[in-house]
Design an enzyme around this catalytic site. Structure first.
Site, mmCIF file in Angstrom:
data_model
loop_
_atom_site.group_PDB
_atom_site.id
_atom_site.type_symbol
_atom_site.label_atom_id
_atom_site.label_comp_id
_atom_site.label_asym_id
_atom_site.label_seq_id
_atom_site.Cartn_x
_atom_site.Cartn_y
_atom_site.Cartn_z
ATOM 1 N N GLU A 1 28.783 -20.812 45.786
ATOM 2 C CA GLU A 1 27.890 -21.847 45.252
ATOM 3 C C GLU A 1 28.655 -22.633 44.192
ATOM 4 O O GLU A 1 28.437 -22.468 43.006
ATOM 5 C CB GLU A 1 26.613 -21.251 44.650
ATOM 6 C CG GLU A 1 25.514 -20.962 45.656
ATOM 7 C CD GLU A 1 25.648 -19.577 46.269
ATOM 8 O OE1 GLU A 1 26.560 -18.842 45.851
ATOM 9 O OE2 GLU A 1 24.855 -19.231 47.175
ATOM 10 N N CYS B 1 25.387 -24.171 42.071
ATOM 11 C CA CYS B 1 24.227 -24.860 42.631
ATOM 12 C C CYS B 1 23.201 -23.837 43.129
ATOM 13 O O CYS B 1 23.300 -22.645 42.843
ATOM 14 C CB CYS B 1 24.678 -25.781 43.753
ATOM 15 S SG CYS B 1 25.517 -24.886 45.075
#
Ligand code: PUT
Length: 398
Positions: free
Chosen positions: A63, A78
């Site tokens: 992420e 994220c």
């Protein structure tokens, strides 16, 4: 072609400086990957790959990204990751491994979430994130930049503490979820800093949503290649096809890109800009309904014009600000975007910030964008230009 669960593309971005410049080598770069991985377990993401550069290390994450320099760390994550829960562990690691017992500056920022109700921990609300950070720092200020009832950008930053206050010791506990942070008194050669000159600091972010369909489609990963586990090789090919690997001169760039199954793309790049090493990083969520792409870069750009922010005498092959903004926006073709430009203060940075605002507009107006926000801020030590743009005809509230 489309997953049914919405994904939160807009990232949480934490940047912590333990010293004003990188003179105390190798600093945080001496820390093993396994140590960072334990911190990332708390945040809920994994390392996919790493580029070890001359001056910094770039970790590509499940992420988003982690950048480690001798004196600072940038953690961009994220989805529903718990970015801020990594903060106490980062402070602990810096203290134990490098004798960094104080934070010089901390920045935390993010765009307004698309799906705030899906967030967890302190990320459920901006006020909660601010309270969490205030538990660590006595000298923090929080800002909402832009429309409170529309797209906006949130920023928390601290100013350097000049006296002997220990900025790492929390003022209070954060409910019962936050472990008290106790700096380890590990003596080290790095423990008695004499403050060097401030490093020039320059960070641009282009945060884009409502991507056009032709811009979104290449980021869906072909099933066959996914089955063969070719996330890196497919992403490398895509980076070339879309011009991502030529945003900066190829012979000065080391790119590490990954394509996710069934869709999504991340890239970290290290760039030798002639006076040092910088990075750029790109993350793409291509699904209709919540499409999002971010570009972030700390490479100082050459100046083509004496009034425009940049560094004179750099390699003319590096893009100037206008070229960079135009090329990034051409790739992702967003209906809406926000641009933030942070520059460490110099006698001319307020002029440069205003000139940069002009450049943003010049880059985007011919492509049918109108500017709906232009905000300049002056903080202690930094200037910020924020602007948001919308393409005529893009639907939805902003
Ligand atoms: N993400 C904001 C950082 C500004 C200073 N590099």
């Amino acid at each position: 072609m489309q997953s049914s669960t919405p994904f939160e593309g807009p990232e949480k971005l934490l940047e912590i400086w333990f010293a004003p410049s990188a003179d105390r080598l190798p600093g945080l770069r001496r820390i093993d990957r396994a140590v960072w991985e334990e911190m990332l377990d708390i945040v809920k993401c994994k390392v996919l790959s790493v580029i070890v550069g001359e001056e910094l290390d770039a970790y590509l994450l499940s992420e988003s990204s982690l950048f480690v320099s001798p004196h600072k760390i940038i953690l961009k994550t994220c989805g529903t990751t718990l970015n801020l829960l990594g903060l106490p562990r980062i402070l602990d690691i810096a203290s134990r491994h490098c004798g960094f017992h104080k934070v010089w500056r901390c920045f935390y920022s993010r765009k307004s979430f698309m799906f705030p109700e899906r967030q967890l921990g302190p990320h459920r609300e901006w006020g909660e994130e601010v309270r969490y950070l205030d538990a660590f720092f006595r000298n923090g200020s929080a800002y909402t930049v832009g429309k409170v009832n529309g797209d906006h950008w949130l920023l928390y930053l601290t100013s350097p503490v000049e006296d002997d206050e220990d900025t790492l010791e929390p003022l209070s506990t954060y409910g019962s979820r936050l472990r008290m942070y106790t700096p380890s008194p590990t003596p080290s050669l790095e423990d008695s800093p004499t403050l060097p000159d401030l490093e020039q600091d320059y960070t641009i972010e282009i945060l884009m949503s409502h991507m056009s369909t032709p811009a979104r489609l290449p980021f869906f990963y072909h099933q066959k290649e996914a089955a063969e586990g070719r996330g890196h090789s497919y992403a490398r090919k895509l980076s070339t096809e879309l011009g991502i690997d030529t945003l900066f001169p190829v012979d000065r760039t080391t790119l590490d890109a990954f394509a996710f199954d069934p869709c999504g793309y991340s890239a970290n790049a290290l760039v030798d800009w002639g006076g040092g090493e910088g990075y750029y990083t790109i993350h793409v969520t291509p699904e209709a309904g919540w499409s999002y792409a971010s570009f972030e870069c700390n490479v100082p750009l050459p100046s083509r014009d004496s009034s425009v922010l940049g560094v004179r005498g750099l390699d003319p092959d590096l893009p100037d600000l206008q070229t960079l903004v135009r090329n990034v926006v051409n790739i992702f073709d967003p209906g809406r975007l926000s641009i933030t430009l942070f520059v460490s203060t110099s006698s001319k940075s307020d002029v440069a910030i205003e000139a940069a605002q002009h450049v943003f507009k010049q880059s985007l107006s011919p492509r049918g964008y109108y500017r709906n926000e232009k905000i300049n801020y002056e903080f202690g030590g930094y200037d910020l230009a924020f602007a948001s743009f919308q393409r005529l005809g893009t639907k939805g509230r902003n």
